[in-house]
Design a protein around this motif. Structure first.
Motif, PDB file in Angstrom:
ATOM      1  N   HIS A 170      25.915  67.580 -31.736  1.00 36.65           N
ATOM      2  CA  HIS A 170      26.655  66.028 -31.295  1.00 36.65           C
ATOM      3  C   HIS A 170      26.068  65.157 -32.622  1.00 36.65           C
ATOM      4  N   SER A 171      26.825  64.534 -33.103  1.00 40.13           N
ATOM      5  CA  SER A 171      26.233  63.654 -34.242  1.00 40.13           C
ATOM      6  C   SER A 171      25.678  62.072 -33.701  1.00 40.13           C
ATOM      7  N   ASP A 172      25.221  61.661 -34.458  1.00 37.56           N
ATOM      8  CA  ASP A 172      24.915  60.055 -34.139  1.00 37.56           C
ATOM      9  C   ASP A 172      26.147  59.478 -33.641  1.00 37.56           C
ATOM     10  N   GLU A 173      26.942  59.585 -34.295  1.00 40.51           N
ATOM     11  CA  GLU A 173      28.449  58.409 -33.995  1.00 40.51           C
ATOM     12  C   GLU A 173      28.936  59.110 -32.733  1.00 40.51           C
ATOM     13  N   GLN A 174      29.053  60.373 -32.438  1.00 40.00           N
ATOM     14  CA  GLN A 174      29.592  60.885 -31.066  1.00 40.00           C
ATOM     15  C   GLN A 174      28.384  60.484 -30.031  1.00 40.00           C
ATOM     16  N   ARG A 175      27.257  60.284 -30.216  1.00 45.21           N
ATOM     17  CA  ARG A 175      26.307  59.776 -29.342  1.00 45.21           C
ATOM     18  C   ARG A 175      26.704  58.381 -28.990  1.00 45.21           C
ATOM     19  N   GLU A 176      26.959  57.795 -30.037  1.00 44.23           N
ATOM     20  CA  GLU A 176      26.997  56.267 -29.830  1.00 44.23           C
ATOM     21  C   GLU A 176      28.246  55.948 -29.068  1.00 44.23           C
ATOM     22  N   ARG A 177      29.500  56.672 -29.410  1.00 44.45           N
ATOM     23  CA  ARG A 177      30.767  56.488 -28.557  1.00 44.45           C
ATOM     24  C   ARG A 177      30.774  57.055 -27.404  1.00 44.45           C
ATOM     25  N   GLU A 178      29.885  58.029 -26.909  1.00 45.45           N
ATOM     26  CA  GLU A 178      29.558  58.408 -25.511  1.00 45.45           C
ATOM     27  C   GLU A 178      28.971  57.478 -24.944  1.00 45.45           C
ATOM     28  N   ASN A 179      27.817  56.559 -25.576  1.00 49.69           N
ATOM     29  CA  ASN A 179      27.209  55.713 -24.764  1.00 49.69           C
ATOM     30  C   ASN A 179      28.242  54.340 -24.514  1.00 49.69           C
ATOM     31  N   GLU A 180      29.001  54.179 -25.409  1.00 49.53           N
ATOM     32  CA  GLU A 180      29.749  52.868 -25.303  1.00 49.53           C
ATOM     33  C   GLU A 180      30.742  53.022 -24.143  1.00 49.53           C
ATOM     34  N   SER A 181      31.236  54.469 -24.145  1.00 46.56           N
ATOM     35  CA  SER A 181      32.236  54.707 -23.135  1.00 46.56           C
ATOM     36  C   SER A 181      31.599  54.782 -21.657  1.00 46.56           C
ATOM     37  N   LYS A 182      30.282  55.067 -21.797  1.00 47.32           N
ATOM     38  CA  LYS A 182      29.627  55.134 -20.392  1.00 47.32           C
ATOM     39  C   LYS A 182      29.324  53.704 -19.938  1.00 47.32           C
ATOM     40  N   LEU A 183      28.938  52.870 -21.100  1.00 46.28           N
ATOM     41  CA  LEU A 183      28.671  51.368 -20.710  1.00 46.28           C
ATOM     42  C   LEU A 183      29.784  50.552 -20.288  1.00 46.28           C
ATOM     43  N   SER A 184      31.132  51.219 -21.132  1.00 47.25           N
ATOM     44  CA  SER A 184      32.175  50.468 -20.566  1.00 47.25           C
ATOM     45  C   SER A 184      32.576  50.700 -19.000  1.00 47.25           C
ATOM     46  N   GLU A 185      32.508  52.148 -18.793  1.00 46.86           N
ATOM     47  CA  GLU A 185      32.781  52.469 -17.172  1.00 46.86           C
ATOM     48  C   GLU A 185      31.894  51.468 -16.242  1.00 46.86           C
ATOM     49  N   LEU A 186      30.424  51.356 -16.639  1.00 46.90           N
ATOM     50  CA  LEU A 186      29.662  50.518 -15.818  1.00 46.90           C
ATOM     51  C   LEU A 186      30.240  49.143 -15.769  1.00 46.90           C
ATOM     52  N   ARG A 187      30.597  48.723 -16.825  1.00 49.21           N
ATOM     53  CA  ARG A 187      31.057  47.190 -16.691  1.00 49.21           C
ATOM     54  C   ARG A 187      32.345  47.188 -16.123  1.00 49.21           C
ATOM     55  N   ALA A 188      32.999  48.230 -15.866  1.00 48.97           N
ATOM     56  CA  ALA A 188      34.249  47.969 -15.278  1.00 48.97           C
ATOM     57  C   ALA A 188      34.020  47.921 -13.488  1.00 48.97           C
ATOM     58  N   LEU A 189      32.882  48.417 -13.241  1.00 48.68           N
ATOM     59  CA  LEU A 189      32.766  48.602 -11.562  1.00 48.68           C
ATOM     60  C   LEU A 189      32.659  47.079 -11.274  1.00 48.68           C
ATOM     61  N   SER A 190      33.022  46.796  -9.914  1.00 46.69           N
ATOM     62  CA  SER A 190      33.212  45.399  -9.560  1.00 46.69           C
ATOM     63  C   SER A 190      32.092  44.677  -9.438  1.00 46.69           C
ATOM     64  N   ILE A 191      30.908  45.455  -9.078  1.00 46.27           N
ATOM     65  CA  ILE A 191      29.753  44.986  -8.917  1.00 46.27           C
ATOM     66  C   ILE A 191      29.014  44.443 -10.216  1.00 46.27           C
ATOM     67  N   VAL A 192      29.510  44.840 -11.120  1.00 47.03           N
ATOM     68  CA  VAL A 192      29.036  44.113 -12.390  1.00 47.03           C
ATOM     69  C   VAL A 192      30.095  43.486 -13.004  1.00 47.03           C
ATOM     70  N   ALA A 193      31.369  43.323 -12.704  1.00 45.85           N
ATOM     71  CA  ALA A 193      32.236  42.939 -13.424  1.00 45.85           C
ATOM     72  C   ALA A 193      31.984  41.126 -13.390  1.00 45.85           C
ATOM     73  N   ASP A 194      32.685  40.457 -14.346  1.00 48.06           N
ATOM     74  CA  ASP A 194      32.389  38.959 -14.533  1.00 48.06           C
ATOM     75  C   ASP A 194      33.276  38.380 -13.616  1.00 48.06           C
ATOM     76  N   ASP A 195      32.793  37.247 -13.008  1.00 49.13           N
ATOM     77  CA  ASP A 195      33.270  36.191 -12.110  1.00 49.13           C
ATOM     78  C   ASP A 195      34.497  35.437 -12.705  1.00 49.13           C
TER      79      ASP A 195
END
Length: 205
Positions: free
Chosen positions: A180-205
């Motif tokens: 895994h390169s640093d760029e791959q790790r960064e993309r994976e982190n961003e993907s996981k963060l996007s999944e978290l943001r999509a959850l209704s409990i953390v979604a913007d009002d």
């Protein structure tokens, strides 16, 4: 040094908090990662405390001892200044009688003034000579006094950062995902963060 200790203690607390998180009980891989992190943070804190103790003993305490010399030095300067004032006062008294007409009473007072002046002059000259001899030696000895402290400070820093490099190098090897390169790790982190943001409990009002 206080900030350094606070930082390492905070790092240990964070790793302990992560270990007590219920997520670690549900995910063995996460538990292994956090355990490795906790071990590294405790090693870091131990070496940091050792560094702090070393600097306190070999740098801070010698500095305090050196500073304790100044009150005595200042007192010696003040005693010399007081002796100079006494000397000038009596010297002026002698000069005053020397300028007067040499009558019997004046000569008697002149003799008395000279007798009073002699020990005062000798006292001033002794104090002045002492400072002239010792002040250069005092200032010249500063480098010899502080050099061991500076060397100890440098050694403590070298040992500490060498150990930090080893600790975090070991931690990286334990947590690293091969291939895994640093760029791959960064993309994976961003993907996981996007999944978290999509959850209704953390979604913007």
């Amino acid at each position: 040094m206080e900030n350094s200790s606070t930082m390492s203690k905070s790092a240990v607390k964070i790793s302990l908090d992560l270990l007590s998180n219920p997520l670690c009980e549900q995910d063995q891989d996460l538990l292994n990662m956090v355990t490795a992190l906790d071990t590294a943070m405790k090693r870091m804190d131990a070496f940091n405390q050792e560094k702090v103790n070393q600097i306190q003993k070999t740098v801070i305490e010698p500095l305090k001892k050196f500073g304790s010399v100044f009150p005595s030095l200042n007192m010696a300067v003040k005693r010399r200044e007081q002796a100079l004032q006494d000397y000038r006062r009596l010297q002026a008294k002698v000069e005053k009688y020397e300028e007067k007409e040499k009558t019997g009473p004046v000569l008697a007072k002149l003799h008395q003034a000279r007798e009073e002046l002699r020990p005062v002059r000798e006292d001033f000259e002794a104090k002045n000579r002492q400072l002239l001899e010792e002040m250069p030696r005092f200032y010249g000895s500063r480098l010899d006094y502080f050099q061991p402290s500076f060397e100890s400070l440098i050694r403590a820093q070298v040992v500490y950062y060498s150990e930090m490099h080893k600790i975090f190098g070991d931690l990286t090897q334990q947590l690293d995902q091969p291939g895994h390169s640093d760029e791959q790790r960064e993309r994976e982190n961003e993907s996981k963060l996007s999944e978290l943001r999509a959850l209704s409990i953390v979604a913007d009002d």
